[in-house]
Scaffold this motif. Structure first.
Motif, PDB file in Angstrom:
ATOM      1  N   THR A 259      40.562 -27.964  21.906  1.00  0.00           N
ATOM      2  CA  THR A 259      41.929 -27.839  21.400  1.00  0.00           C
ATOM      3  C   THR A 259      42.398 -29.141  20.759  1.00  0.00           C
ATOM      4  O   THR A 259      43.054 -29.135  19.709  1.00  0.00           O
ATOM      5  CB  THR A 259      42.872 -27.451  22.564  1.00  0.00           C
ATOM      6  N   ALA A 260      42.060 -30.246  21.394  1.00  0.00           N
ATOM      7  CA  ALA A 260      42.504 -31.545  20.883  1.00  0.00           C
ATOM      8  C   ALA A 260      41.914 -31.833  19.508  1.00  0.00           C
ATOM      9  O   ALA A 260      42.591 -32.397  18.640  1.00  0.00           O
ATOM     10  CB  ALA A 260      42.114 -32.644  21.861  1.00  0.00           C
ATOM     11  N   LEU A 261      40.666 -31.428  19.310  1.00  0.00           N
ATOM     12  CA  LEU A 261      40.031 -31.738  18.020  1.00  0.00           C
ATOM     13  C   LEU A 261      40.233 -30.646  16.971  1.00  0.00           C
ATOM     14  O   LEU A 261      39.861 -30.826  15.809  1.00  0.00           O
ATOM     15  CB  LEU A 261      38.530 -31.997  18.213  1.00  0.00           C
ATOM     16  N   ALA A 262      40.817 -29.542  17.383  1.00  0.00           N
ATOM     17  CA  ALA A 262      40.989 -28.423  16.446  1.00  0.00           C
ATOM     18  C   ALA A 262      41.870 -28.819  15.264  1.00  0.00           C
ATOM     19  O   ALA A 262      41.724 -28.304  14.147  1.00  0.00           O
ATOM     20  CB  ALA A 262      41.588 -27.225  17.170  1.00  0.00           C
ATOM     21  N   SER A 263      42.772 -29.754  15.509  1.00  0.00           N
ATOM     22  CA  SER A 263      43.695 -30.157  14.445  1.00  0.00           C
ATOM     23  C   SER A 263      43.074 -31.204  13.515  1.00  0.00           C
ATOM     24  O   SER A 263      43.686 -31.575  12.512  1.00  0.00           O
ATOM     25  CB  SER A 263      44.983 -30.713  15.059  1.00  0.00           C
ATOM     26  N   PHE A 264      41.887 -31.678  13.842  1.00  0.00           N
ATOM     27  CA  PHE A 264      41.216 -32.656  12.976  1.00  0.00           C
ATOM     28  C   PHE A 264      40.797 -31.990  11.665  1.00  0.00           C
ATOM     29  O   PHE A 264      40.427 -30.806  11.650  1.00  0.00           O
ATOM     30  CB  PHE A 264      39.956 -33.195  13.671  1.00  0.00           C
TER      31      PHE A 264
ATOM     32  N   THR B 234      31.249 -36.090   8.223  1.00  0.00           N
ATOM     33  CA  THR B 234      30.394 -36.654   9.277  1.00  0.00           C
ATOM     34  C   THR B 234      30.245 -35.714  10.466  1.00  0.00           C
ATOM     35  O   THR B 234      29.395 -35.940  11.329  1.00  0.00           O
ATOM     36  CB  THR B 234      30.984 -37.986   9.779  1.00  0.00           C
ATOM     37  N   LEU B 235      31.085 -34.708  10.533  1.00  0.00           N
ATOM     38  CA  LEU B 235      31.017 -33.797  11.678  1.00  0.00           C
ATOM     39  C   LEU B 235      29.953 -32.725  11.445  1.00  0.00           C
ATOM     40  O   LEU B 235      29.848 -32.156  10.352  1.00  0.00           O
ATOM     41  CB  LEU B 235      32.371 -33.130  11.912  1.00  0.00           C
ATOM     42  N   ALA B 236      29.190 -32.442  12.479  1.00  0.00           N
ATOM     43  CA  ALA B 236      28.088 -31.483  12.363  1.00  0.00           C
ATOM     44  C   ALA B 236      28.571 -30.038  12.392  1.00  0.00           C
ATOM     45  O   ALA B 236      27.827 -29.128  12.053  1.00  0.00           O
ATOM     46  CB  ALA B 236      27.087 -31.713  13.493  1.00  0.00           C
ATOM     47  N   ALA B 237      29.800 -29.830  12.837  1.00  0.00           N
ATOM     48  CA  ALA B 237      30.327 -28.468  12.933  1.00  0.00           C
ATOM     49  C   ALA B 237      31.846 -28.532  12.823  1.00  0.00           C
ATOM     50  O   ALA B 237      32.413 -29.601  12.577  1.00  0.00           O
ATOM     51  CB  ALA B 237      29.903 -27.846  14.254  1.00  0.00           C
ATOM     52  N   ALA B 238      32.470 -27.407  13.035  1.00  0.00           N
ATOM     53  CA  ALA B 238      33.927 -27.379  12.999  1.00  0.00           C
ATOM     54  C   ALA B 238      34.476 -28.324  14.077  1.00  0.00           C
ATOM     55  O   ALA B 238      33.869 -28.458  15.140  1.00  0.00           O
ATOM     56  CB  ALA B 238      34.419 -25.961  13.245  1.00  0.00           C
TER      57      ALA B 238
ATOM     58  N   ARG C 218      34.494 -29.232  21.764  1.00  0.00           N
ATOM     59  CA  ARG C 218      33.975 -28.545  22.964  1.00  0.00           C
ATOM     60  C   ARG C 218      32.628 -29.141  23.391  1.00  0.00           C
ATOM     61  O   ARG C 218      32.361 -29.297  24.581  1.00  0.00           O
ATOM     62  CB  ARG C 218      33.824 -27.052  22.688  1.00  0.00           C
ATOM     63  N   THR C 219      31.804 -29.437  22.421  1.00  0.00           N
ATOM     64  CA  THR C 219      30.479 -30.000  22.732  1.00  0.00           C
ATOM     65  C   THR C 219      30.622 -31.372  23.394  1.00  0.00           C
ATOM     66  O   THR C 219      29.971 -31.660  24.402  1.00  0.00           O
ATOM     67  CB  THR C 219      29.647 -30.127  21.441  1.00  0.00           C
TER      68      THR C 219
END
Lengths: 289, 265
Positions: free
Chosen positions: B38-43, B48-52, B58-59
């Motif tokens: 949830t915290a990173l969902a707004s990013f 550089t990110l491998a996924a959403a 979550r990972t």
């Protein structure tokens, strides 16, 4: 120094075989076998044998020094606790160790059993040892049965022998009904009974007890002294840290830890033991100890 | 049963008698995984990110949960029984046996925490190589279990020890997640120039884990550093534990209490 066989699984004590054991520091050990002089007061006199012993000491401590150093470089200060304490214990004697609060009695006992390393000095001996620390150093979440199982394993005892000894001690000290209780759910007195029984589980040659009856009720207190009398009669050497003046007559010798050294107290040893049974200590004293 | 068997069984029994720890093992992983997601969902979706971002969150949260829970159990394993261990050692139970029993318990907890965490993650994220991902979680848990044992011996108080562990795990996870790139590097003997991020204990398990989750492959270059960190943590835990449970040696006398609780030459 040769090891004597572990007597944990035997009903007999190994004291008879201890008498001729030589010690590393035997040159400093008195050959006297008579009772300690009532007039002695020097710092090395705590090594005189008890009244009933003609054999050598079961263990010897020489020149024990210990200073607790502060970890704080400026504001902290070092506390010099032991400054060359000598101590000997003979088979079949019961010795009281007294001293003011903070004099280093528990520190000395921890060094004697090997729980704490001295800064200097030697501890030599060749015997099985039972240690009852002042604090109940047990596992809170284990039951009393499990506690005995673990310490029996530590002592190298067979499962059957652990059960036998556990039941004997539980009956003697009256905590049979609590064997399935967790240690943290026992009362202070019952926890102390278990603490003591763990020290005696393997029928050690030497028993070192640090205020072992704290929290005992009167009946258990008396049972404790009966038990020690029986152990001494079997040849077990016992040293007890005590604060109760009225108990001094129960000891063969009383040594006082003062200024970092042990001094023999002027106590009449022999009649004391016989008078011990007539001790008029009150249960209140026990509770206060 | 051997001394190790008895000690291990009783350690596990002790652990099972800690209901709050067990509840924590069940409740915290889903909470942490979802909170991180949830915290990173707004990013924003960064290259550089491998996924959403939520998936990456979550990972990252899963690795943190598995590691931190095992570390916390490692810490409390030591704190709760330090004095008892000291006495058992004097009675003759070898210190290495007691430590081994504790490490077995920590391993079981690391596996249990990883099972719960991985299950939670698997329900929310499509894991490319489940076996590898799970093994990476266990490695992270083991590593932090050992670090928890070390912290517990060096900082033998519940509050202070927990604070140290929380900060360690938090900073470690943040550094190793790659979400906050740090360009700083240091020069070390033998290995040469190393990025500060690579020195974070979780950096290499994190790489193993995320590669397994997102790419389904084995990041072979990160296995050796992970094992090295585990070996280092094991050595530190061993040293600290043997120091903290008192000295069986009579030191200057050269005599040591042997396995039968008697003095030996």
């Amino acid at each position: 120094m040769p090891n004597i066989p572990n007597n944990a699984d035997s009903n007999s004590t190994a004291v008879s075989s201890l008498g001729d054991q030589s010690l590393g520091d035997s040159d400093s050990v008195s050959d006297d076998s008579g009772p300690a002089s009532a007039s002695e007061s020097g710092p090395t006199n705590a090594s005189e044998p008890g009244p009933t012993n003609t054999s050598g000491p079961v263990f010897t401590a020489r020149g024990i020094e210990k200073t607790y150093s502060s970890r704080l470089p400026v504001v902290g200060r070092d506390v010099e606790v032991l400054t060359g304490a000598d101590f000997e214990l003979y088979p079949g004697e019961i010795v009281g160790i007294v001293g003011e609060n903070g004099s280093g009695k528990s520190t000395l006992m921890q060094i004697l059993v090997g729980a704490l390393a001295p800064d200097a000095g030697t501890v030599d001996g060749d015997a099985t040892v039972g240690w009852c620390p002042q604090e109940t150093l047990l596992y809170d979440r284990l039951t009393v049965e499990e506690t005995f199982e673990l310490f029996g394993e530590a002592y190298g005892m067979s499962t059957e022998r652990v059960r036998e000894r556990r039941d004997e001690l539980a009956a003697r000290l009256d905590f049979e009904q609590f064997l399935e209780y967790r240690v943290d759910r026992l009362s202070g007195g019952n926890r102390q009974k278990v603490n003591l029984a763990v020290a005696l589980l393997h029928e050690p040659d030497v028993v070192l007890l640090d205020e072992p009856y704290t929290g005992f009720d009167w009946e258990t207190y008396l049972a404790f002294w009966e038990l020690t009398e029986d152990l001494v009669a079997d040849g077990t050497a016992i040293a007890i840290i005590s604060h109760l003046i009225s108990e001094r007559e129960r000891f063969d010798r009383v040594v006082e830890l003062r200024d970092g050294q042990l001094h023999e107290r002027a106590e009449p040893p022999q009649q004391a033991r016989s008078a011990a049974h007539d001790s008029s200590s009150s249960s209140e004293e026990v509770a206060e100890s | 049963m051997s001394a190790l068997g008895t000690a291990t069984r009783l350690r596990v029994v002790e652990l099972l008698r800690r209901p709050r720890t067990l509840v924590g093992l069940l409740v915290l992983p889903p909470v942490v995984v979802e909170m991180y997601g949830t915290a990173l969902a707004s990013f924003p979706q960064l290259p550089t990110l491998a996924a959403a971002p939520a998936t990456v969150g979550r990972t990252t949260g899963a690795l943190f949960a598995a590691a931190f829970l095992a570390g916390l159990v490692g810490l409390f394993q030591l704190l709760s029984a330090r004095s008892g261990d000291e006495r058992a050692a004097v009675a003759g139970l070898p210190r290495h046996t007691m430590l081994a029993a504790r490490l077995v318990t920590v391993t079981l907890v690391a596996v249990a925490a990883s099972v719960v965490t991985f299950t939670v993650l698997w329900l929310r994220v499509d894991v490319a190589a489940p076996g590898l991902a799970f093994a990476s979680l266990v490695a992270a848990g083991l590593l932090y279990g050992l670090l928890g044992v070390f912290v517990g011996t060096v900082v033998p108080r519940e509050l202070e020890g927990s604070i140290v562990l929380v900060f360690l795990a938090d900073v470690d996870n943040a550094l190793s997640s790659g979400l906050f790139p740090v360009e700083l590097s240091v020069s070390l003997p033998v290995v040469g120039e190393v990025g500060v991020t690579d020195l974070a204990p979780l950096a290499h398990p994190q790489e193993l884990f995320t590669t397994a989750v997102f790419e389904g492959t084995y990041a072979s270059g990160h296995l050796a550093p992970t094992l090295a960190w585990m070996a280092l943590s094991m050595a530190a835990a061993l040293l600290a534990y043997s120091q903290s449970t008192g000295g069986s040696s009579h030191g200057l006398a050269g005599r040591v209490t042997d396995s039968l609780g008697r003095w030996a030459a």
